[in-house]
Design an enzyme around this catalytic site. Structure first.
Site, PDB file in Angstrom:
ATOM      1  N   ARG A  83       0.767  -1.283   0.192  1.00 48.67           N
ATOM      2  CA  ARG A  83      -0.357  -0.169   0.058  1.00 48.67           C
ATOM      3  C   ARG A  83       0.818   1.652   0.127  1.00 48.67           C
ATOM      4  O   ARG A  83       2.470   1.502   0.445  1.00 48.67           O
ATOM      5  CB  ARG A  83      -1.059   0.506   0.965  1.00 48.67           C
ATOM      6  CG  ARG A  83      -1.707  -1.420   1.408  1.00 48.67           C
ATOM      7  CD  ARG A  83      -2.059  -1.578   2.588  1.00 48.67           C
ATOM      8  NE  ARG A  83      -3.593  -2.403   2.949  1.00 48.67           N
ATOM      9  CZ  ARG A  83      -3.546  -3.142   3.560  1.00 48.67           C
ATOM     10  NH1 ARG A  83      -2.084  -3.623   4.124  1.00 48.67           N
ATOM     11  NH2 ARG A  83      -4.595  -4.718   3.694  1.00 48.67           N
ATOM     12  N   LYS A 118      -2.049  -2.674   8.241  1.00 47.28           N
ATOM     13  CA  LYS A 118      -3.135  -2.124   9.307  1.00 47.28           C
ATOM     14  C   LYS A 118      -3.290  -2.896  10.862  1.00 47.28           C
ATOM     15  O   LYS A 118      -2.910  -4.314  10.300  1.00 47.28           O
ATOM     16  CB  LYS A 118      -4.785  -2.511   7.889  1.00 47.28           C
ATOM     17  CG  LYS A 118      -4.719  -1.937   7.209  1.00 47.28           C
ATOM     18  CD  LYS A 118      -5.953  -2.143   6.157  1.00 47.28           C
ATOM     19  CE  LYS A 118      -6.052  -1.563   5.019  1.00 47.28           C
ATOM     20  NZ  LYS A 118      -7.682  -1.709   4.487  1.00 47.28           N
ATOM     21  N   HIS A 128      -3.182   3.147  -6.067  1.00 45.76           N
ATOM     22  CA  HIS A 128      -3.285   1.365  -4.992  1.00 45.76           C
ATOM     23  C   HIS A 128      -3.856   0.879  -5.944  1.00 45.76           C
ATOM     24  O   HIS A 128      -3.708  -0.363  -6.882  1.00 45.76           O
ATOM     25  CB  HIS A 128      -4.708   1.887  -4.992  1.00 45.76           C
ATOM     26  CG  HIS A 128      -5.640   0.954  -3.450  1.00 45.76           C
ATOM     27  ND1 HIS A 128      -4.837   0.631  -2.657  1.00 45.76           N
ATOM     28  CD2 HIS A 128      -6.185  -0.229  -3.967  1.00 45.76           C
ATOM     29  CE1 HIS A 128      -4.846  -0.809  -1.970  1.00 45.76           C
ATOM     30  NE2 HIS A 128      -5.610  -0.784  -2.580  1.00 45.76           N
ATOM     31  N   ARG A 147      -1.042  -2.032  -6.941  1.00 43.89           N
ATOM     32  CA  ARG A 147      -1.433  -3.245  -5.801  1.00 43.89           C
ATOM     33  C   ARG A 147      -2.464  -4.255  -6.615  1.00 43.89           C
ATOM     34  O   ARG A 147      -2.016  -5.170  -6.764  1.00 43.89           O
ATOM     35  CB  ARG A 147      -2.381  -2.934  -4.632  1.00 43.89           C
ATOM     36  CG  ARG A 147      -2.042  -4.096  -3.297  1.00 43.89           C
ATOM     37  CD  ARG A 147      -2.598  -2.452  -2.795  1.00 43.89           C
ATOM     38  NE  ARG A 147      -2.916  -3.501  -1.668  1.00 43.89           N
ATOM     39  CZ  ARG A 147      -2.785  -4.780  -0.256  1.00 43.89           C
ATOM     40  NH1 ARG A 147      -1.159  -4.439  -0.568  1.00 43.89           N
ATOM     41  NH2 ARG A 147      -3.278  -5.776   0.310  1.00 43.89           N
ATOM     42  N   HIS A 158      -4.199  -8.744   3.859  1.00 47.88           N
ATOM     43  CA  HIS A 158      -5.153  -9.144   3.274  1.00 47.88           C
ATOM     44  C   HIS A 158      -5.075 -10.149   4.544  1.00 47.88           C
ATOM     45  O   HIS A 158      -4.820 -10.654   5.105  1.00 47.88           O
ATOM     46  CB  HIS A 158      -5.895  -9.865   2.530  1.00 47.88           C
ATOM     47  CG  HIS A 158      -5.952  -9.368   0.853  1.00 47.88           C
ATOM     48  ND1 HIS A 158      -6.289  -8.659   0.298  1.00 47.88           N
ATOM     49  CD2 HIS A 158      -5.897  -6.877   0.905  1.00 47.88           C
ATOM     50  CE1 HIS A 158      -6.288  -8.326  -0.751  1.00 47.88           C
ATOM     51  NE2 HIS A 158      -5.893  -6.773  -0.083  1.00 47.88           N
ATOM     52  N   TYR A 200      -9.476 -10.341  -6.971  1.00 49.59           N
ATOM     53  CA  TYR A 200      -8.548 -10.619  -8.016  1.00 49.59           C
ATOM     54  C   TYR A 200      -9.345 -12.468  -8.874  1.00 49.59           C
ATOM     55  O   TYR A 200      -8.847 -12.042 -10.427  1.00 49.59           O
ATOM     56  CB  TYR A 200      -7.457 -10.742  -7.500  1.00 49.59           C
ATOM     57  CG  TYR A 200      -7.378  -9.365  -7.510  1.00 49.59           C
ATOM     58  CD1 TYR A 200      -7.135  -8.013  -7.554  1.00 49.59           C
ATOM     59  CD2 TYR A 200      -6.954  -8.895  -4.951  1.00 49.59           C
ATOM     60  CE1 TYR A 200      -6.660  -7.203  -7.047  1.00 49.59           C
ATOM     61  CE2 TYR A 200      -6.492  -8.052  -4.679  1.00 49.59           C
ATOM     62  CZ  TYR A 200      -6.381  -6.669  -5.504  1.00 49.59           C
ATOM     63  OH  TYR A 200      -6.298  -5.833  -4.799  1.00 49.59           O
TER      64      TYR A 200
END
Length: 288
Positions: free
Chosen positions: A143, A167, A231, A234, A257, A266
């Site tokens: 990111r 995150k 983004h 990514r 993730h 995806y």
């Protein structure tokens, strides 16, 4: 129990201590202050929170509602952990949000070729930084906020890996290709004195920490006529891995993730591309 500004201040302070990105902190502040306005002078019980969820569903798109409820859930969990609340009231509420299935926008192959061609033909003071930034984005899928947060101690160019704090400060190791390492070494050699005067690895044109907005300016400088966001690198990275038959669970770990559901978009994008190929580039069309 009623929600107070002291509860929010306490939570925001806890978030800052967890090395969350400025983007995440901003989203939490927006979401929870909105919740505070709705809940003012109301009890934080099942009925009132259910009313708030109903309000969100009426006024926001599914993806936004999902984010706002995730912010709320994390807030309550922190209050429970610190014994301010006995239980997380979200656990007592059943709700389902049908998220819109939107395909991730990726960078086309010819656009990437044009981008790298521009990089290789320009010569200015920050070209080595720009090359390192773009190489890292397309080769790792990190990111933009993660890229800007990289510190000198997070990079090991000898063993060719990078430590990323994603995150919720979740740590993951990203291995680097020779091309990426070369770009990072060239950048570090060019700006060695400046880099070693600060904690963060990447800097802007004023020799301060690189920001998300600065990365957007860098990309825009080399993509005349194309609309490419940080983004999208990514999305492109993940889609290209999937098209080379890389197992989706590995892609999930590389991207950081927490749920395979997030990564599965995806797979859906890859299927849609297969459909387009079969419909519009089928060899049968060549036979008259």
């Amino acid at each position: 129990m009623q929600l107070t500004l002291e509860h929010l201040s306490f939570y925001f302070h806890q978030c800052e201590n967890k090395r969350l990105s400025q983007h995440t902190l901003k989203a939490y502040r927006i979401d929870l202050k909105q919740f505070y306005v709705f809940m003012k002078n109301k009890e934080m019980n099942k009925q009132e929170i259910s009313s708030y969820i109903h309000y969100l569903n009426e006024h926001f798109k599914p993806k936004t509602v999902k984010r706002k409820l995730a912010s709320l859930h994390a807030f309550f969990e922190e209050l429970v952990f610190n014994e301010i609340l006995q239980d997380n009231p979200m656990h007592k509420i059943r709700y389902k949000i049908q998220e819109e299935k939107t395909l991730p926008r990726i960078i086309q192959y010819h656009q990437l070729q044009d981008l790298f061609r521009c990089l290789n033909h320009e010569h200015h003071a920050f070209i080595q930084r720009d090359k390192a930034v773009i190489e890292l984005l397309i080769s790792t899928g990190i990111r933009v906020s993660e890229l800007c947060a990289i510190k000198r101690k997070d990079i090991d160019l000898k063993d060719q890996y990078l430590i990323i704090y994603g995150k919720n400060a979740k740590e993951r190791v990203i291995y680097l290709t020779d091309d990426v390492c070369k770009a990072l070494k060239n950048y570090e050699l060019t700006f060695y004195d400046y880099i070693h005067q600060q904690d963060y690895f990447f800097m802007n044109n004023q020799y301060h920490r690189l920001t998300d907005q600065s990365v957007r300016h860098i990309i825009n400088h080399y993509t005349h006529g194309y609309h490419i966001t940080p983004h999208m690198f990514r999305h492109t990275f993940a889609t290209m891995l999937l098209e080379q038959d890389v197992d989706i669970t590995y892609i999930q770990k590389i991207l950081g993730h927490s749920s395979i559901t997030t990564t599965s978009i995806y797979a859906y994008a890859s299927l849609q591309r297969q459909k387009e190929i079969m419909m519009h580039k089928n060899p049968r069309h060549l036979i008259k």
